[in-house]
Design a protein around this motif. Structure first.
Motif, PDB file in Angstrom:
ATOM      1  N   UNK A  59       0.799  -1.216   0.000  1.00 44.10           N
ATOM      2  CA  UNK A  59       0.000   0.000   0.000  1.00 44.10           C
ATOM      3  C   UNK A  59       0.830   1.263   0.000  1.00 44.10           C
ATOM      4  N   UNK A  60       2.090   1.152   0.414  1.00 46.52           N
ATOM      5  CA  UNK A  60       2.982   2.307   0.528  1.00 46.52           C
ATOM      6  C   UNK A  60       4.000   2.244  -0.604  1.00 46.52           C
ATOM      7  N   UNK A  61       3.810   3.048  -1.621  1.00 51.59           N
ATOM      8  CA  UNK A  61       4.663   2.992  -2.798  1.00 51.59           C
ATOM      9  C   UNK A  61       5.937   3.790  -2.703  1.00 51.59           C
ATOM     10  N   UNK A  62       6.259   4.315  -1.511  1.00 53.20           N
ATOM     11  CA  UNK A  62       7.473   5.122  -1.367  1.00 53.20           C
ATOM     12  C   UNK A  62       8.726   4.267  -1.189  1.00 53.20           C
ATOM     13  N   UNK A  63       8.547   3.024  -0.720  1.00 49.45           N
ATOM     14  CA  UNK A  63       9.691   2.196  -0.350  1.00 49.45           C
ATOM     15  C   UNK A  63       9.673   0.877  -1.121  1.00 49.45           C
ATOM     16  N   UNK A  64      10.889   0.365  -1.368  1.00 54.24           N
ATOM     17  CA  UNK A  64      11.056  -0.952  -1.983  1.00 54.24           C
ATOM     18  C   UNK A  64      12.045  -1.754  -1.149  1.00 54.24           C
ATOM     19  N   UNK A  84       5.918  -3.910   8.289  1.00 55.89           N
ATOM     20  CA  UNK A  84       5.873  -2.700   9.106  1.00 55.89           C
ATOM     21  C   UNK A  84       5.662  -1.439   8.274  1.00 55.89           C
ATOM     22  N   UNK A  85       6.085  -1.475   7.002  1.00 53.78           N
ATOM     23  CA  UNK A  85       5.943  -0.300   6.137  1.00 53.78           C
ATOM     24  C   UNK A  85       4.807  -0.440   5.128  1.00 53.78           C
ATOM     25  N   UNK A  86       4.285  -1.667   4.953  1.00 49.32           N
ATOM     26  CA  UNK A  86       3.273  -1.942   3.934  1.00 49.32           C
ATOM     27  C   UNK A  86       3.767  -1.483   2.562  1.00 49.32           C
ATOM     28  N   UNK A 226       2.599   5.204   5.406  1.00 44.00           N
ATOM     29  CA  UNK A 226       1.875   6.411   5.038  1.00 44.00           C
ATOM     30  C   UNK A 226       0.555   6.461   5.782  1.00 44.00           C
ATOM     31  N   UNK A 227       0.345   7.559   6.483  1.00 45.34           N
ATOM     32  CA  UNK A 227      -0.923   7.728   7.185  1.00 45.34           C
ATOM     33  C   UNK A 227      -1.934   8.337   6.230  1.00 45.34           C
ATOM     34  N   UNK A 228      -3.194   7.959   6.362  1.00 47.59           N
ATOM     35  CA  UNK A 228      -4.199   8.596   5.507  1.00 47.59           C
ATOM     36  C   UNK A 228      -4.249  10.082   5.766  1.00 47.59           C
ATOM     37  N   UNK A 229      -4.446  10.850   4.712  1.00 45.45           N
ATOM     38  CA  UNK A 229      -4.482  12.290   4.859  1.00 45.45           C
ATOM     39  C   UNK A 229      -5.638  12.692   5.757  1.00 45.45           C
TER      40      UNK A 229
END
Length: 352
Positions: A59-64, A84-86, A226-229
Motif C-alpha cells: 500500500x505504501x509505494x514510497x519504499x522498496x 511494518x511499512x506496507x 503512510x498515514x491517511x491524509x
C-alpha cells in the motif's frame, strides 16, 4: 661427451619449471571489486534477464525492499520490514539456485567472491526497469566471509546506473560477522547512490528480537507507513435539501459518519418520532459502528445513531443522555429549524 648431454638436460629442466610457476594474477587479488561494462563473464549480455521483474506491491509505494536469501533468515527480516511499512518487495534470485549442501554452497560462495574480485559477477535472473517511484530502497542480504552475498552484489552491479541518486538502506543477517565490509562494497558498487550510515545487522543471537530492532531502525532512518491524509472540513460536510431550502451539517470523523457519507447522494423520508423530538430513518444496511464512541446527551441539531435499532435520528429537541446513542454529526447554525416541523418530510442528502 658428458658435457654435450648435460646441456640439453638443463634446458628441458628450465622449461618444466617455467611452465609450473604461478603467474602474478594468481597471486594478487585486488581489494576493490572491478566493474567491467557487462555483468557475468565481463564480455556478454547473455546472462541478463529477458524481462524486468515486477515487485510485489504494497500500500505504501514510497519504499522498496530488495533481498536475497538462502537459508530464509534474510527473507524473514525483509518480510518484517515490508509488513511494518506496507511497501513493495522483490526477491533477487541467482540464475542457478544455490546448493542445498552447506559445504558445496560455501565452496561456490568462495569461488564467486573470488571471481567478483577479478570483475566477474555471477548471473542473476532478477532485474528492475527503474527505481524512479521510490524514495528509499532497502537492500538485504546474508553476509558470506565478511562480504555481501554474491547474488546481491551482481544485482547492484547490474543496476548501478539506475540507482544513481537513490537513498539505499542496508540490512543483513550473519552468524557473527559485521556489516561494515559489505557496506563498503555497496558504496563501491553504487558510487552515485546515497548509502545510509544507519545499517541493520541481525545475527543468530539477535534474530529473536527482529520485530523491535526493525521498528527502532526504521524510526532512526525516518521510514514509516503512510498515514491517511487528514480530511479537510468540506469532506466531512453534508448538505440536506428540504423543499427549496438547503442546510448543512458537519459530520464527525468516525466510522458511522464516513459510512454514511460514502453512500451519498440519497433521497430519504425522515419519519417524525415522539412528537417531533426526532426525525428518523433506517439506513440499509446499517451503518458501520466499529470503533465509534457510544453515549451522548443530544441537543437540537445532533445527528445520531440509535444502536439497538440501527436507525439514524436527527434531534429537534433536547433529550436525556443515553449510552445507546452514537453522535455522528451536527446541523450547522440554525438549520435544524427546517426539520423541526410536524409530520414526515422528504429530504435529499449529499456530500458538500
Amino acid at each position: 661427451m658428458k658435457k654435450i648431454f648435460l646441456i640439453p638436460l638443463m634446458f628441458l629442466t628450465f622449461l618444466s619449471l617455467t611452465a609450473c610457476s604461478p603467474t602474478d594474477d594468481d597471486l594478487i587479488v585486488p581489494e576493490t571489486p572491478e566493474q567491467p561494462e557487462n555483468p557475468g563473464n565481463g564480455n556478454s549480455d547473455d546472462n541478463d534477464p529477458e524481462e524486468p521483474t515486477d515487485p510485489i506491491p504494497g500500500g505504501n509505494g514510497r519504499y522498496l525492499v530488495l533481498f536475497t536469501s538462502r537459508s530464509g533468515n534474510t527473507e524473514r527480516v525483509a518480510n518484517e520490514i515490508r509488513d511494518q511499512l506496507d511497501c513493495d518487495i522483490l526477491e533477487v534470485e541467482p540464475e542457478t539456485a544455490f546448493e542445498t549442501d552447506y559445504n558445496a554452497m560455501l565452496e561456490r560462495a568462495r569461488d564467486e567472491l573470488n571471481a567478483i574480485q577479478h570483475g566477474n559477477f555471477p548471473a542473476v535472473k532478477t532485474s528492475m526497469e527503474d527505481f524512479d517511484s521510490y524514495d528509499l530502497v532497502f537492500v538485504g542480504y546474508p553476509i558470506w566471509y565478511g562480504s555481501m552475498a554474491t547474488t546481491m552484489q551482481s544485482f547492484l552491479h547490474n543496476h548501478s546506473s539506475k540507482l544513481e541518486g537513490k537513498r539505499i538502506a542496508l540490512f543483513a543477517t550473519s552468524g557473527g560477522s559485521g556489516i561494515s565490509s559489505s557496506a563498503r562494497e555497496a558504496e563501491a558498487l553504487c558510487p552515485n547512490s546515497e548509502i545510509l550510515d544507519q545499517t541493520l545487522l541481525l545475527t543468530s543471537s539477535s534474530l529473536s528480537q527482529m520485530e523491535s530492532r526493525i521498528a527502532t531502525w526504521l524510526e532512526e532512518i525516518g521510514a514509516h507507513q503512510e498515514e491517511p491524509e487528514t480530511p479537510d472540513q468540506s469532506s466531512l460536510s453534508m448538505a440536506i435539501t428540504v423543499g427549496d431550502r438547503t442546510i448543512t451539517a458537519t459530520m464527525e470523523d468516525n466510522a458511522a459518519a464516513r459510512d454514511l457519507l460514502s453512500r451519498l447522494p440519497m433521497e430519504v423520508t425522515l419519519n417524525d418520532y415522539n412528537n417531533t423530538t426526532e426525525k428518523i430513518f433506517y439506513p440499509d444496511p446499517e451503518l458501520e459502528l466499529e470503533g465509534v464512541t457510544q453515549g451522548c446527551a443530544p441537543v437540537p441539531g445532533d445527528i445520531t445513531i440509535y444502536v439497538p435499532w440501527g436507525n439514524l435520528a436527527i434531534f429537534c429537541k433536547n433529550w436525556s443522555s443515553s449510552n445507546d446513542l452514537v453522535r455522528i454529526g451536527h446541523i450547522d447554525g440554525n438549520g435544524i429549524e427546517a426539520l423541526n416541523v410536524p409530520g414526515d418530510i422528504s429530504v435529499r442528502l449529499e456530500k458538500r
